[in-house]
Write a protein that holds these residues in place. Structure first.
Motif, PDB file in Angstrom:
ATOM      1  N   LEU A 147      -3.621  -2.373  -7.126  1.00 49.44           N
ATOM      2  CA  LEU A 147      -4.384  -1.485  -6.258  1.00 49.44           C
ATOM      3  C   LEU A 147      -4.968  -0.360  -7.093  1.00 49.44           C
ATOM      4  CD1 LEU A 147      -1.629  -2.437  -4.611  1.00 49.44           C
ATOM      5  CD2 LEU A 147      -2.804  -1.213  -2.796  1.00 49.44           C
TER       6      LEU A 147
ATOM      7  N   THR B 125      -7.922  -2.906  -3.254  1.00 51.61           N
ATOM      8  CA  THR B 125      -6.821  -3.822  -3.508  1.00 51.61           C
ATOM      9  C   THR B 125      -7.459  -5.044  -4.146  1.00 51.61           C
ATOM     10  OG1 THR B 125      -5.631  -3.034  -1.559  1.00 51.61           O
ATOM     11  CG2 THR B 125      -4.950  -5.156  -2.468  1.00 51.61           C
TER      12      THR B 125
ATOM     13  N   ASP C 273       0.829  -1.207   0.000  1.00 52.28           N
ATOM     14  CA  ASP C 273       0.000   0.000   0.000  1.00 52.28           C
ATOM     15  C   ASP C 273       0.864   1.258   0.000  1.00 52.28           C
ATOM     16  OD1 ASP C 273      -2.679   1.134   0.041  1.00 52.28           O
ATOM     17  OD2 ASP C 273      -2.244   1.746   2.104  1.00 52.28           O
TER      18      ASP C 273
ATOM     19  N   SER D 122       0.850   3.980  -2.999  1.00 52.36           N
ATOM     20  CA  SER D 122       0.453   5.384  -2.786  1.00 52.36           C
ATOM     21  C   SER D 122       1.541   6.351  -3.249  1.00 52.36           C
ATOM     22  CB  SER D 122       0.078   5.631  -1.327  1.00 52.36           C
ATOM     23  OG  SER D 122       1.202   5.532  -0.487  1.00 52.36           O
TER      24      SER D 122
ATOM     25  N   THR E  62      -6.356   4.991  -1.068  1.00 54.71           N
ATOM     26  CA  THR E  62      -6.545   3.653  -1.610  1.00 54.71           C
ATOM     27  C   THR E  62      -8.036   3.391  -1.771  1.00 54.71           C
ATOM     28  OG1 THR E  62      -4.574   2.924  -0.407  1.00 54.71           O
ATOM     29  CG2 THR E  62      -6.032   1.204  -1.272  1.00 54.71           C
TER      30      THR E  62
END
Length: 172
Positions: free
Chosen positions: A111, A58, A38, A42, A55
Protein backbone atom coordinates in the motif's frame (compact mmCIF):
# COMPACT_ATOMS: atom_id res chain seq x y z
CA UNK A 1 14.65 14.72 9.10
CA UNK A 2 16.25 11.71 10.66
CA UNK A 3 16.25 8.35 8.96
CA UNK A 4 14.42 5.50 10.65
CA UNK A 5 14.81 1.73 10.30
CA UNK A 6 12.01 -0.31 8.75
CA UNK A 7 11.53 -2.25 11.98
CA UNK A 8 10.58 0.91 13.89
CA UNK A 9 7.24 1.00 12.04
CA UNK A 10 6.44 -2.71 12.53
CA UNK A 11 2.78 -3.21 13.36
CA UNK A 12 1.21 -6.54 14.30
CA UNK A 13 -2.51 -7.30 14.64
CA UNK A 14 -4.02 -10.68 15.52
CA UNK A 15 -7.73 -11.48 15.49
CA UNK A 16 -10.00 -14.50 15.77
CA UNK A 17 -12.05 -15.22 12.66
CA UNK A 18 -15.64 -15.30 13.90
CA UNK A 19 -18.87 -16.28 12.10
CA UNK A 20 -19.86 -12.67 11.22
CA UNK A 21 -16.47 -12.28 9.48
CA UNK A 22 -17.09 -15.16 7.08
CA UNK A 23 -18.90 -15.82 3.82
CA UNK A 24 -21.14 -18.77 2.83
CA UNK A 25 -18.03 -20.91 2.41
CA UNK A 26 -16.99 -20.42 6.04
CA UNK A 27 -13.95 -18.37 5.05
CA UNK A 28 -13.00 -14.80 5.86
CA UNK A 29 -14.58 -12.16 3.62
CA UNK A 30 -11.94 -10.71 1.29
CA UNK A 31 -13.17 -7.21 2.13
CA UNK A 32 -12.69 -7.86 5.85
CA UNK A 33 -9.10 -8.93 5.22
CA UNK A 34 -8.58 -5.84 3.06
CA UNK A 35 -9.85 -3.64 5.90
CA UNK A 36 -7.41 -5.31 8.30
CA UNK A 37 -4.60 -4.73 5.79
CA UNK A 38 -5.48 -1.04 5.43
CA UNK A 39 -5.67 -0.64 9.21
CA UNK A 40 -2.25 -2.22 9.80
CA UNK A 41 -0.76 -0.21 6.94
CA UNK A 42 -2.07 3.10 8.29
CA UNK A 43 -0.75 2.36 11.79
CA UNK A 44 2.70 1.42 10.43
CA UNK A 45 2.84 4.57 8.28
CA UNK A 46 1.69 6.85 11.12
CA UNK A 47 4.21 5.20 13.43
CA UNK A 48 6.96 5.96 10.90
CA UNK A 49 5.92 9.52 10.06
CA UNK A 50 4.40 10.43 13.45
CA UNK A 51 1.68 12.15 11.43
CA UNK A 52 -1.82 11.41 10.21
CA UNK A 53 -1.88 9.42 6.97
CA UNK A 54 -4.27 8.54 4.16
CA UNK A 55 -4.26 5.60 1.79
CA UNK A 56 -3.14 6.65 -1.69
CA UNK A 57 -3.16 3.21 -3.32
CA UNK A 58 -3.27 -0.50 -2.83
CA UNK A 59 -1.12 -2.26 -5.43
CA UNK A 60 -2.84 -5.58 -5.09
CA UNK A 61 -4.03 -7.97 -2.48
CA UNK A 62 -3.08 -11.46 -3.45
CA UNK A 63 -5.21 -14.04 -1.65
CA UNK A 64 -2.97 -17.08 -1.38
CA UNK A 65 -4.79 -19.37 1.09
CA UNK A 66 -8.27 -19.33 2.66
CA UNK A 67 -8.82 -18.19 6.23
CA UNK A 68 -11.38 -20.42 7.95
CA UNK A 69 -13.85 -19.60 10.68
CA UNK A 70 -12.22 -20.37 14.02
CA UNK A 71 -8.69 -19.66 12.75
CA UNK A 72 -6.71 -16.60 13.71
CA UNK A 73 -5.41 -14.04 11.29
CA UNK A 74 -2.15 -12.25 12.10
CA UNK A 75 -1.04 -9.28 10.02
CA UNK A 76 2.43 -7.76 10.05
CA UNK A 77 3.17 -4.50 8.27
CA UNK A 78 6.07 -2.07 8.05
CA UNK A 79 7.32 0.81 5.92
CA UNK A 80 9.66 -0.47 3.22
CA UNK A 81 10.37 2.71 1.25
CA UNK A 82 9.73 6.44 1.45
CA UNK A 83 9.55 9.31 -0.98
CA UNK A 84 8.91 12.96 -0.10
CA UNK A 85 5.46 12.59 1.46
CA UNK A 86 4.60 8.98 0.67
CA UNK A 87 5.47 5.64 2.19
CA UNK A 88 5.26 2.16 0.73
CA UNK A 89 4.02 -0.34 3.32
CA UNK A 90 4.30 -4.12 2.96
CA UNK A 91 1.69 -6.22 4.76
CA UNK A 92 1.78 -9.99 5.20
CA UNK A 93 -1.20 -11.91 6.60
CA UNK A 94 -0.80 -15.33 8.20
CA UNK A 95 -3.66 -17.62 9.14
CA UNK A 96 -3.27 -20.12 11.97
CA UNK A 97 -5.37 -23.07 13.06
CA UNK A 98 -4.98 -22.87 16.83
CA UNK A 99 -5.80 -26.57 17.30
CA UNK A 100 -3.38 -28.08 14.76
CA UNK A 101 -0.85 -25.23 14.77
CA UNK A 102 -0.83 -25.08 10.96
CA UNK A 103 0.14 -21.65 9.66
CA UNK A 104 -0.14 -20.39 6.08
CA UNK A 105 0.51 -17.04 4.47
CA UNK A 106 -2.95 -16.10 3.26
CA UNK A 107 -2.21 -12.73 1.67
CA UNK A 108 0.43 -10.15 0.85
CA UNK A 109 -0.06 -6.54 -0.17
CA UNK A 110 1.71 -3.27 -0.84
CA UNK A 111 0.00 0.00 0.00
CA UNK A 112 1.06 3.60 -0.48
CA UNK A 113 0.26 5.91 2.39
CA UNK A 114 0.66 9.69 2.33
CA UNK A 115 1.38 11.77 5.43
CA UNK A 116 -0.83 14.83 5.85
CA UNK A 117 -0.62 17.94 7.97
CA UNK A 118 -3.35 19.69 9.98
CA UNK A 119 -4.70 21.21 6.73
CA UNK A 120 -4.92 17.78 5.04
CA UNK A 121 -2.03 18.68 2.73
CA UNK A 122 0.80 16.22 1.98
CA UNK A 123 3.58 16.49 4.55
CA UNK A 124 7.20 15.34 4.41
CA UNK A 125 8.23 12.04 6.00
CA UNK A 126 11.56 10.72 7.32
CA UNK A 127 13.51 8.39 5.06
CA UNK A 128 13.50 4.71 5.93
CA UNK A 129 16.40 2.29 5.76
CA UNK A 130 16.42 -1.50 5.64
CA UNK A 131 18.52 -3.69 7.91
CA UNK A 132 17.56 -7.34 7.34
CA UNK A 133 17.95 -9.25 4.06
CA UNK A 134 14.14 -9.32 3.63
CA UNK A 135 13.86 -5.57 4.23
CA UNK A 136 16.69 -4.91 1.76
CA UNK A 137 15.00 -7.10 -0.86
CA UNK A 138 11.71 -5.18 -0.46
CA UNK A 139 13.50 -1.82 -0.42
CA UNK A 140 15.44 -2.58 -3.62
CA UNK A 141 12.24 -3.36 -5.55
CA UNK A 142 10.34 -0.30 -4.36
CA UNK A 143 11.22 2.09 -7.20
CA UNK A 144 10.08 -0.46 -9.79
CA UNK A 145 6.77 -0.92 -7.92
CA UNK A 146 6.40 2.88 -7.72
CA UNK A 147 6.79 3.14 -11.50
CA UNK A 148 4.07 0.50 -11.96
CA UNK A 149 1.80 2.46 -9.59
CA UNK A 150 2.34 5.65 -11.56
CA UNK A 151 1.49 3.91 -14.83
CA UNK A 152 -1.59 2.23 -13.32
CA UNK A 153 -2.81 5.56 -11.91
CA UNK A 154 -2.51 7.16 -15.34
CA UNK A 155 -4.55 4.31 -16.84
CA UNK A 156 -7.16 4.70 -14.09
CA UNK A 157 -7.46 8.42 -14.84
CA UNK A 158 -7.90 7.65 -18.55
CA UNK A 159 -10.62 5.12 -17.72
CA UNK A 160 -12.40 7.56 -15.42
CA UNK A 161 -12.38 10.18 -18.16
CA UNK A 162 -13.69 7.72 -20.75
CA UNK A 163 -16.56 6.45 -18.61
CA UNK A 164 -17.34 9.77 -16.93
CA UNK A 165 -19.94 10.36 -14.25
CA UNK A 166 -23.13 9.67 -16.20
CA UNK A 167 -25.17 6.73 -14.92
CA UNK A 168 -25.75 4.22 -16.26
CA UNK A 169 -22.55 4.11 -18.30
CA UNK A 170 -23.74 1.11 -20.28
CA UNK A 171 -26.18 1.66 -23.10
CA UNK A 172 -28.70 -0.78 -24.55
Amino acid sequence: MDKKPCKQSLTVKTSHVLPPDTNVHGTLFGGKLMAYIDDVSSIAASRHARKAVVTASTDSVDFLNPVHEGDTICLEGFVTYTHKTSMEVFVKAVTENLITGRRDICATAFLTMVAIDENNKPSSVPHVYPETEEEKWLHEGAEKRAAHRKERKSESKDMAEKFGTDLPWFRA
